[in-house]
Design a protein around this motif. Structure first.
Motif, PDB file in Angstrom:
ATOM      1  N   PHE A   1      34.047  51.673  46.472  1.00  0.00           N
ATOM      2  CA  PHE A   1      34.288  52.280  44.956  1.00  0.00           C
ATOM      3  C   PHE A   1      34.332  50.438  44.207  1.00  0.00           C
ATOM      4  O   PHE A   1      34.651  50.974  42.857  1.00  0.00           O
ATOM      5  N   SER A   2      35.282  50.342  44.221  1.00  0.00           N
ATOM      6  CA  SER A   2      35.996  48.394  44.520  1.00  0.00           C
ATOM      7  C   SER A   2      34.768  47.606  43.650  1.00  0.00           C
ATOM      8  O   SER A   2      34.811  47.039  42.807  1.00  0.00           O
ATOM      9  N   GLN A   3      33.992  47.777  44.569  1.00  0.00           N
ATOM     10  CA  GLN A   3      32.949  46.745  44.422  1.00  0.00           C
ATOM     11  C   GLN A   3      31.748  47.145  43.115  1.00  0.00           C
ATOM     12  O   GLN A   3      31.179  46.418  42.756  1.00  0.00           O
ATOM     13  N   ILE A   4      31.444  49.050  43.259  1.00  0.00           N
ATOM     14  CA  ILE A   4      30.669  49.051  42.073  1.00  0.00           C
ATOM     15  C   ILE A   4      31.108  50.189  41.197  1.00  0.00           C
ATOM     16  O   ILE A   4      30.034  50.239  40.576  1.00  0.00           O
TER      17      ILE A   4
ATOM     18  N   VAL B   1      41.839  34.249  39.797  1.00  0.00           N
ATOM     19  CA  VAL B   1      41.314  33.481  41.317  1.00  0.00           C
ATOM     20  C   VAL B   1      40.197  32.928  41.275  1.00  0.00           C
ATOM     21  O   VAL B   1      39.178  31.645  40.944  1.00  0.00           O
ATOM     22  N   SER B   2      38.654  34.098  41.349  1.00  0.00           N
ATOM     23  CA  SER B   2      37.770  33.878  41.125  1.00  0.00           C
ATOM     24  C   SER B   2      36.705  34.850  40.652  1.00  0.00           C
ATOM     25  O   SER B   2      36.972  35.780  40.567  1.00  0.00           O
ATOM     26  N   GLN B   3      35.709  34.747  40.312  1.00  0.00           N
ATOM     27  CA  GLN B   3      34.468  35.875  39.229  1.00  0.00           C
ATOM     28  C   GLN B   3      33.509  35.663  40.211  1.00  0.00           C
ATOM     29  O   GLN B   3      32.155  36.427  39.841  1.00  0.00           O
ATOM     30  N   GLN B   4      33.553  34.725  41.879  1.00  0.00           N
ATOM     31  CA  GLN B   4      31.848  34.914  42.335  1.00  0.00           C
ATOM     32  C   GLN B   4      31.912  35.725  43.118  1.00  0.00           C
ATOM     33  O   GLN B   4      33.042  36.962  43.396  1.00  0.00           O
ATOM     34  N   LYS B   5      31.556  36.798  43.604  1.00  0.00           N
ATOM     35  CA  LYS B   5      30.819  38.341  44.624  1.00  0.00           C
ATOM     36  C   LYS B   5      31.628  37.651  45.563  1.00  0.00           C
ATOM     37  O   LYS B   5      31.598  39.334  45.932  1.00  0.00           O
ATOM     38  N   LEU B   6      31.523  36.816  46.617  1.00  0.00           N
ATOM     39  CA  LEU B   6      32.533  37.030  47.650  1.00  0.00           C
ATOM     40  C   LEU B   6      33.729  36.705  47.376  1.00  0.00           C
ATOM     41  O   LEU B   6      34.629  38.014  48.515  1.00  0.00           O
ATOM     42  N   ALA B   7      34.381  36.700  46.783  1.00  0.00           N
ATOM     43  CA  ALA B   7      35.338  35.973  46.475  1.00  0.00           C
ATOM     44  C   ALA B   7      36.202  37.828  45.780  1.00  0.00           C
ATOM     45  O   ALA B   7      37.339  37.845  45.929  1.00  0.00           O
ATOM     46  N   ARG B   8      35.484  37.804  44.996  1.00  0.00           N
ATOM     47  CA  ARG B   8      35.838  39.211  44.293  1.00  0.00           C
ATOM     48  C   ARG B   8      35.859  40.623  45.439  1.00  0.00           C
ATOM     49  O   ARG B   8      36.339  41.356  45.669  1.00  0.00           O
ATOM     50  N   LEU B   9      34.908  40.339  46.765  1.00  0.00           N
ATOM     51  CA  LEU B   9      34.925  41.560  47.692  1.00  0.00           C
ATOM     52  C   LEU B   9      36.649  41.465  48.718  1.00  0.00           C
ATOM     53  O   LEU B   9      36.402  42.176  49.050  1.00  0.00           O
ATOM     54  N   VAL B  10      36.026  40.155  48.344  1.00  0.00           N
ATOM     55  CA  VAL B  10      37.664  39.625  49.725  1.00  0.00           C
ATOM     56  C   VAL B  10      38.346  40.022  49.261  1.00  0.00           C
ATOM     57  O   VAL B  10      39.615  40.664  49.721  1.00  0.00           O
ATOM     58  N   TRP B  11      38.876  40.474  47.793  1.00  0.00           N
ATOM     59  CA  TRP B  11      40.035  40.365  47.072  1.00  0.00           C
ATOM     60  C   TRP B  11      40.484  41.840  47.183  1.00  0.00           C
ATOM     61  O   TRP B  11      41.291  42.233  47.366  1.00  0.00           O
ATOM     62  N   LYS B  12      39.267  41.804  46.153  1.00  0.00           N
ATOM     63  CA  LYS B  12      39.182  43.375  45.845  1.00  0.00           C
ATOM     64  C   LYS B  12      39.584  44.375  47.436  1.00  0.00           C
ATOM     65  O   LYS B  12      40.285  45.427  47.443  1.00  0.00           O
ATOM     66  N   THR B  13      38.950  44.435  48.550  1.00  0.00           N
ATOM     67  CA  THR B  13      39.330  44.656  49.880  1.00  0.00           C
ATOM     68  C   THR B  13      40.706  44.883  50.690  1.00  0.00           C
ATOM     69  O   THR B  13      40.931  45.480  50.900  1.00  0.00           O
ATOM     70  N   ILE B  14      40.954  43.269  49.996  1.00  0.00           N
ATOM     71  CA  ILE B  14      42.501  42.961  50.633  1.00  0.00           C
ATOM     72  C   ILE B  14      43.314  43.990  49.376  1.00  0.00           C
ATOM     73  O   ILE B  14      44.253  44.067  50.235  1.00  0.00           O
ATOM     74  N   PHE B  15      43.348  43.634  48.598  1.00  0.00           N
ATOM     75  CA  PHE B  15      43.836  44.931  47.451  1.00  0.00           C
ATOM     76  C   PHE B  15      43.927  46.510  48.189  1.00  0.00           C
ATOM     77  O   PHE B  15      45.580  46.650  48.013  1.00  0.00           O
ATOM     78  N   VAL B  16      43.247  46.759  48.367  1.00  0.00           N
ATOM     79  CA  VAL B  16      42.801  47.997  48.660  1.00  0.00           C
ATOM     80  C   VAL B  16      43.890  47.861  50.346  1.00  0.00           C
ATOM     81  O   VAL B  16      44.247  49.437  50.407  1.00  0.00           O
ATOM     82  N   ALA B  17      43.424  46.921  50.849  1.00  0.00           N
ATOM     83  CA  ALA B  17      43.921  47.074  51.934  1.00  0.00           C
ATOM     84  C   ALA B  17      45.373  47.025  52.396  1.00  0.00           C
ATOM     85  O   ALA B  17      46.518  47.976  53.048  1.00  0.00           O
ATOM     86  N   ILE B  18      46.275  46.270  50.968  1.00  0.00           N
ATOM     87  CA  ILE B  18      47.753  46.065  51.225  1.00  0.00           C
ATOM     88  C   ILE B  18      48.057  47.688  51.143  1.00  0.00           C
ATOM     89  O   ILE B  18      49.416  48.055  51.194  1.00  0.00           O
ATOM     90  N   THR B  19      47.770  47.852  49.577  1.00  0.00           N
ATOM     91  CA  THR B  19      48.193  49.416  48.941  1.00  0.00           C
ATOM     92  C   THR B  19      47.804  50.338  50.058  1.00  0.00           C
ATOM     93  O   THR B  19      48.870  51.570  49.881  1.00  0.00           O
ATOM     94  N   SER B  20      46.896  50.398  50.666  1.00  0.00           N
ATOM     95  CA  SER B  20      46.847  51.495  51.761  1.00  0.00           C
ATOM     96  C   SER B  20      47.671  51.204  52.818  1.00  0.00           C
ATOM     97  O   SER B  20      48.354  52.049  53.687  1.00  0.00           O
ATOM     98  N   PHE B  21      48.320  50.080  53.486  1.00  0.00           N
ATOM     99  CA  PHE B  21      48.872  50.076  54.503  1.00  0.00           C
ATOM    100  C   PHE B  21      50.423  50.352  53.860  1.00  0.00           C
ATOM    101  O   PHE B  21      51.939  51.320  54.510  1.00  0.00           O
ATOM    102  N   MET B  22      50.693  49.796  52.520  1.00  0.00           N
ATOM    103  CA  MET B  22      52.062  50.578  51.553  1.00  0.00           C
ATOM    104  C   MET B  22      52.429  51.631  51.704  1.00  0.00           C
ATOM    105  O   MET B  22      53.271  51.710  51.629  1.00  0.00           O
ATOM    106  N   SER B  23      51.132  52.516  51.452  1.00  0.00           N
ATOM    107  CA  SER B  23      51.164  53.917  51.085  1.00  0.00           C
ATOM    108  C   SER B  23      51.898  54.318  52.641  1.00  0.00           C
ATOM    109  O   SER B  23      52.639  55.978  52.298  1.00  0.00           O
ATOM    110  N   MET B  24      51.411  53.489  53.544  1.00  0.00           N
ATOM    111  CA  MET B  24      51.782  54.758  55.181  1.00  0.00           C
ATOM    112  C   MET B  24      53.417  54.358  55.116  1.00  0.00           C
ATOM    113  O   MET B  24      54.023  55.023  56.010  1.00  0.00           O
ATOM    114  N   LEU B  25      53.945  53.483  54.759  1.00  0.00           N
ATOM    115  CA  LEU B  25      55.549  53.147  54.152  1.00  0.00           C
ATOM    116  C   LEU B  25      56.214  54.112  53.733  1.00  0.00           C
ATOM    117  O   LEU B  25      57.631  54.619  53.132  1.00  0.00           O
ATOM    118  N   LEU B  26      55.655  55.515  52.876  1.00  0.00           N
ATOM    119  CA  LEU B  26      56.214  56.119  51.705  1.00  0.00           C
ATOM    120  C   LEU B  26      56.144  56.838  52.320  1.00  0.00           C
ATOM    121  O   LEU B  26      55.400  58.160  52.939  1.00  0.00           O
TER     122      LEU B  26
END
Length: 445
Positions: A160-163, A337-362
């Motif tokens: 959903f972050s991509q669309i 950072v960047s508005q390029q599609k590939l860059a947005r795909l990468v950092w949005k995926t990283i963002f979700v991954a980090i929030t998911s990992f942090m939620s495991m610690l809560l």
């Protein structure tokens, strides 16, 4: 001088050409989406810590403060500024000195990041509860685990972050999340009312959970924590400007501000009513044993189908709410950072991954809710609106330092600051206590 005038004219033209999409109902639905979140299901627990006297009073006071500071904020921001700045941080940057702005910016994005973590934690808990209840009623094997639930929610958010930038999808999301949040709130309220009707008695006391059920120290920390939970319920201010961007522009931007003000006040009044009903009837149904979440806690075990609908509604709501709260942070990262599609795909995926990992610690959603509420309520709902209002009124000679109104606003801000500090301390204390028995990466429940 000519260049400056030309620039001003250009800004005016840009402002005039901006036409927000949506309508008053969309703004109201957007605010309801932000306000009536899963935190409403924690209000019975919060009321149980404060009791029949202070529980409703604290909820009412937070509501009044939110409405009041919004009127100050709307009065201080001109129509052109409201149209020219499409995020809360841009208005802060234009109004406050650099040091205050930078501090506010850090706290702002940390708050949004924290909300994303909290929503992931709550969604995984709901998914886990759905599978657990099926196992409980069928007698089969229980295979679902918390980590897998976090991963499932994270994968959904990566998609959903991509669309989400699609306008049609945004409008559908606002509508669906508003409906689902109202649905599970009403289910929680309805089940609480039904339980009170069946037992024929209101549980609870005037001072809340009794000493003996908890220790004196725990009573203090839980009281402060409960204030943070209630503060979280009123934390929509951090996406206020983004919400107002969904209102159709009428004959003038000043009229848009009035329209936005009406939407905000109506929504806060409506949600406060729902908050009080859910918090008070939940407390009346369970008393000192009020669960941290009316739907996913162990308060109800039937009707099975209705509870499953509520849990699914929570997950659907949080999928959309995660995106609503993350968009300002996404825009910030995109600009830096960047508005390029590939860059947005990468950092949005990283963002979700980090929030998911942090939620495991809560340990639980409730642990994060109080801290997020304490962290975000004072600076964004009280301090910055008050500071901006005073600064603008001093420029116009409409308010003087040490005048009655100036003193009143300073007292209001300082009082809310002390309350936020106490709520943060209580939330941290509860988090530390829960960590003693919590195993972050335990695969079986």
């Amino acid at each position: 001088m000519g260049d400056q005038t030309a620039n001003q004219n250009q800004v005016s033209n840009d402002v005039g050409n901006r036409k927000p999409t949506g309508a008053l109902w969309a703004a109201t639905a957007h605010i309801v989406t932000a306000l009536i979140g899963s935190g409403v299901l924690s209000l019975a627990w919060a009321t149980a810590q404060l009791g029949w006297i202070f529980g409703p009073i604290v909820m009412l006071l937070f509501s009044l403060v939110t409405c009041y500071t919004f009127t100050l904020f709307a009065d201080a921001i001109s129509s052109e500024e409201r149209a020219a700045y499409d995020t809360y941080m841009k208005i802060f940057e234009s109004k406050l000195d650099r040091i205050k702005f930078k501090i506010g910016e850090v706290v702002y994005y940390i708050s949004l990041f924290g909300v994303a973590i909290g929503y992931t934690t709550e969604s995984s808990a709901c998914l886990n509860a759905i599978q657990w209840s099926k196992w409980f009623h069928s007698g089969g094997d229980y295979h679902m685990n918390r980590i897998l639930c976090v991963v499932i929610f994270g994968v959904i958010q990566m998609f959903f972050s991509q669309i989400y930038e699609c306008k049609i999808l945004r409008r559908i999301t606002v509508f669906v999340t508003a409906v689902t949040s109202f649905a599970y709130s009403m289910i929680g309220l309805g089940l609480s009312v039904a339980k009170v009707a069946v037992t024929g008695k209101f549980m609870g006391s005037s001072t809340g959970i009794s000493i003996g059920t908890v220790t004196e120290t725990q009573k203090i920390w839980r009281t402060f924590h409960a204030v943070g939970v209630i503060a979280y319920a009123y934390s929509y201010f951090i996406i206020l400007i983004e919400i107002h961007g969904s209102i159709n522009s009428p004959t003038s931007e000043r009229e848009t501000l009035k329209k936005a003000s009406r939407a905000s006040v109506i929504s806060v009044v409506l949600t406060t009513l729902i908050y009080m009903l859910c918090g008070c009837f939940g407390y009346a149904a369970f008393g000192d044993l009020s669960p941290e979440n009316l739907v996913t806690g162990l308060g109800f075990d039937k009707p099975f189908l209705l509870l499953e609908i509520a849990k699914v509604a929570i997950v659907i709501h949080l999928i959309g709410a995660y995106q609503v709260y993350s968009q300002p942070l996404f825009k910030f990262i995109e600009n830096e950072v960047s508005q390029q599609k590939l860059a947005r795909l990468v950092w949005k995926t990283i963002f979700v991954a980090i929030t998911s990992f942090m939620s495991m610690l809560l340990p639980s959603f409730n642990d994060g809710v109080g801290l997020i509420g304490a962290l975000g309520f004072w600076p964004f709902t009280v301090y910055f609106p008050v500071e901006i209002y005073i600064k603008e009124k001093e420029k116009k000679k409409e308010i003087e330092k040490w005048s009655k109104k100036w003193i009143w606003l300073q007292i209001l801000s300082f009082t809310c600051f002390i309350i936020s500090i106490a709520a943060a301390i209580g939330s941290i204390a509860g988090f530390v206590l829960n960590l003693k028995t919590f195993k972050p990466f335990k695969f079986a429940n």
